[in-house]
Design a protein around this motif. Sequence first.
Motif, short mmCIF file in Angstrom:
data_model
loop_
_atom_site.label_atom_id
_atom_site.label_comp_id
_atom_site.label_asym_id
_atom_site.label_seq_id
_atom_site.Cartn_x
_atom_site.Cartn_y
_atom_site.Cartn_z
N ALA A 1 -12.48 -15.89 15.44
CA ALA A 1 -12.03 -14.73 15.31
C ALA A 1 -10.57 -14.59 15.05
CB ALA A 1 -12.25 -13.80 16.55
N ASP A 2 -9.92 -15.77 15.71
CA ASP A 2 -8.34 -16.00 15.42
C ASP A 2 -8.12 -16.39 13.84
OD1 ASP A 2 -7.72 -15.12 17.78
OD2 ASP A 2 -7.47 -17.27 18.63
N SER A 3 -9.00 -17.23 13.40
CA SER A 3 -8.86 -17.61 12.09
C SER A 3 -9.12 -16.63 10.93
CB SER A 3 -9.74 -19.07 11.60
OG SER A 3 -11.29 -18.40 11.52
N TYR A 4 -10.09 -15.45 11.20
CA TYR A 4 -10.37 -14.35 10.38
C TYR A 4 -9.08 -13.62 10.34
CZ TYR A 4 -14.98 -15.46 8.82
OH TYR A 4 -16.22 -15.85 8.76
N ARG A 5 -8.47 -13.38 11.78
CA ARG A 5 -7.20 -12.57 11.83
C ARG A 5 -6.03 -13.21 11.04
NH1 ARG A 5 -8.60 -10.61 16.68
NH2 ARG A 5 -8.50 -12.74 17.70
N GLN A 6 -5.81 -14.48 11.20
CA GLN A 6 -4.61 -15.00 10.46
C GLN A 6 -5.10 -14.96 9.13
OE1 GLN A 6 -4.57 -19.01 12.29
NE2 GLN A 6 -3.91 -17.97 14.01
N SER A 7 -6.24 -15.12 8.63
CA SER A 7 -6.43 -15.21 7.04
C SER A 7 -6.56 -13.94 6.37
CB SER A 7 -7.34 -15.95 6.73
OG SER A 7 -8.60 -15.63 7.25
N SER A 8 -6.70 -12.67 7.14
CA SER A 8 -6.89 -11.52 6.74
C SER A 8 -5.59 -10.92 6.05
CB SER A 8 -7.27 -10.44 7.86
OG SER A 8 -6.32 -10.17 8.62
N ILE A 9 -5.72 -9.96 4.95
CA ILE A 9 -4.70 -9.41 4.47
C ILE A 9 -4.38 -7.96 4.84
CG2 ILE A 9 -4.10 -8.74 1.91
CD1 ILE A 9 -5.98 -10.61 0.96
N ASP A 10 -3.17 -7.75 5.06
CA ASP A 10 -2.71 -6.48 5.56
C ASP A 10 -2.73 -5.61 4.28
OD1 ASP A 10 -1.33 -4.45 7.03
OD2 ASP A 10 0.52 -5.10 6.32
N PRO A 11 -3.57 -4.52 4.34
CA PRO A 11 -3.65 -3.44 3.41
C PRO A 11 -2.33 -3.11 2.93
CG PRO A 11 -5.25 -2.92 5.15
CD PRO A 11 -4.48 -4.18 5.85
N ALA A 12 -1.47 -2.65 3.66
CA ALA A 12 -0.06 -2.13 3.19
C ALA A 12 0.63 -3.12 2.22
CB ALA A 12 0.54 -1.82 4.46
N THR A 13 0.23 -4.47 2.49
CA THR A 13 0.87 -5.57 1.67
C THR A 13 0.33 -5.70 0.33
OG1 THR A 13 1.67 -6.81 3.56
CG2 THR A 13 1.71 -8.02 1.51
N ALA A 14 -1.18 -5.82 0.57
CA ALA A 14 -2.08 -5.74 -0.61
C ALA A 14 -1.96 -4.66 -1.66
CB ALA A 14 -3.45 -5.84 -0.38
N PHE A 15 -1.63 -3.54 -1.20
CA PHE A 15 -1.62 -2.16 -2.25
C PHE A 15 -0.49 -1.81 -2.25
CE2 PHE A 15 -6.03 -2.79 -0.60
CZ PHE A 15 -6.91 -2.93 -1.66
N GLY A 16 0.50 -2.06 -1.60
CA GLY A 16 1.94 -1.52 -1.71
C GLY A 16 1.71 -0.09 -1.37
N ASP A 17 2.40 0.58 -2.27
CA ASP A 17 2.85 1.99 -2.37
C ASP A 17 1.42 2.85 -2.55
OD1 ASP A 17 5.42 1.91 -1.78
OD2 ASP A 17 6.17 1.90 -3.83
N ARG A 18 0.42 2.13 -3.36
CA ARG A 18 -0.80 2.96 -3.74
C ARG A 18 -1.66 3.18 -2.62
NH1 ARG A 18 -1.77 -1.34 -8.43
NH2 ARG A 18 -2.31 -2.56 -6.44
N LEU A 19 -1.49 2.70 -1.35
CA LEU A 19 -2.31 2.84 -0.18
C LEU A 19 -1.93 4.29 0.20
CD1 LEU A 19 -4.08 1.46 1.84
CD2 LEU A 19 -1.98 1.23 3.37
N GLY A 20 -3.37 4.86 0.03
CA GLY A 20 -3.37 6.40 0.56
C GLY A 20 -2.93 7.22 -0.60
N GLY A 21 -2.52 6.64 -1.69
CA GLY A 21 -2.23 7.51 -2.96
C GLY A 21 -3.69 7.51 -4.04
N ALA A 22 -3.16 7.59 -4.90
CA ALA A 22 -4.33 7.60 -6.13
C ALA A 22 -5.31 6.48 -6.08
CB ALA A 22 -3.50 7.80 -7.34
N PRO A 23 -6.29 6.51 -6.28
CA PRO A 23 -7.48 5.46 -6.31
C PRO A 23 -6.96 4.56 -7.66
CG PRO A 23 -8.40 7.51 -6.85
CD PRO A 23 -7.22 7.78 -6.42
N ILE A 24 -7.36 3.32 -7.43
CA ILE A 24 -7.26 2.19 -8.26
C ILE A 24 -8.41 2.57 -9.25
CG2 ILE A 24 -7.23 -0.16 -8.97
CD1 ILE A 24 -6.11 -0.66 -6.43
N VAL A 25 -8.39 2.54 -10.62
CA VAL A 25 -9.42 2.92 -11.51
C VAL A 25 -9.52 1.66 -12.38
CG1 VAL A 25 -10.27 4.40 -13.27
CG2 VAL A 25 -8.88 5.44 -11.42
N VAL A 26 -10.66 1.16 -12.47
CA VAL A 26 -10.92 0.19 -13.37
C VAL A 26 -12.00 0.41 -14.53
CG1 VAL A 26 -11.95 -2.25 -13.36
CG2 VAL A 26 -10.47 -1.68 -11.35
N GLN A 27 -11.74 0.30 -15.70
CA GLN A 27 -12.78 0.43 -16.61
C GLN A 27 -13.41 -0.77 -17.15
OE1 GLN A 27 -10.05 2.48 -19.80
NE2 GLN A 27 -9.98 4.46 -18.58
N GLY A 28 -14.43 -0.50 -17.47
CA GLY A 28 -15.44 -1.74 -17.72
C GLY A 28 -15.91 -1.53 -18.85
#
Length: 78
Positions: A51-78
């Motif tokens: 559990a500690d190793s997962y906690r240490q290696s997990s990515i903080d959502p605010a850091t990963a998505f920056g200002d987009r967190l809670g904002g407009a969704p990320i759209v990927v066109q494929g």
Amino acid sequence: MFRAAGRGHPEISRFARVAHELTLWALTMVRLQRAHTESAIRHLSTAKRIADSYRQSSIDPATAFGDRLGGAPIVVQG
């Protein structure tokens, strides 16, 4: 009990044998409980390390998505 019965009591050897068997049984139960407890502690310790190793290696959502967190969704066109 043995003192009260005296050495000449006809059942003293049976009492001694029963006392010996109960003592062996109690020691066996203590050993089994100790082994079970040690095993449980090892499993908990392993689970905590995982559990500690997962906690240490997990990515903080605010850091990963920056200002987009809670904002407009990320759209990927494929």
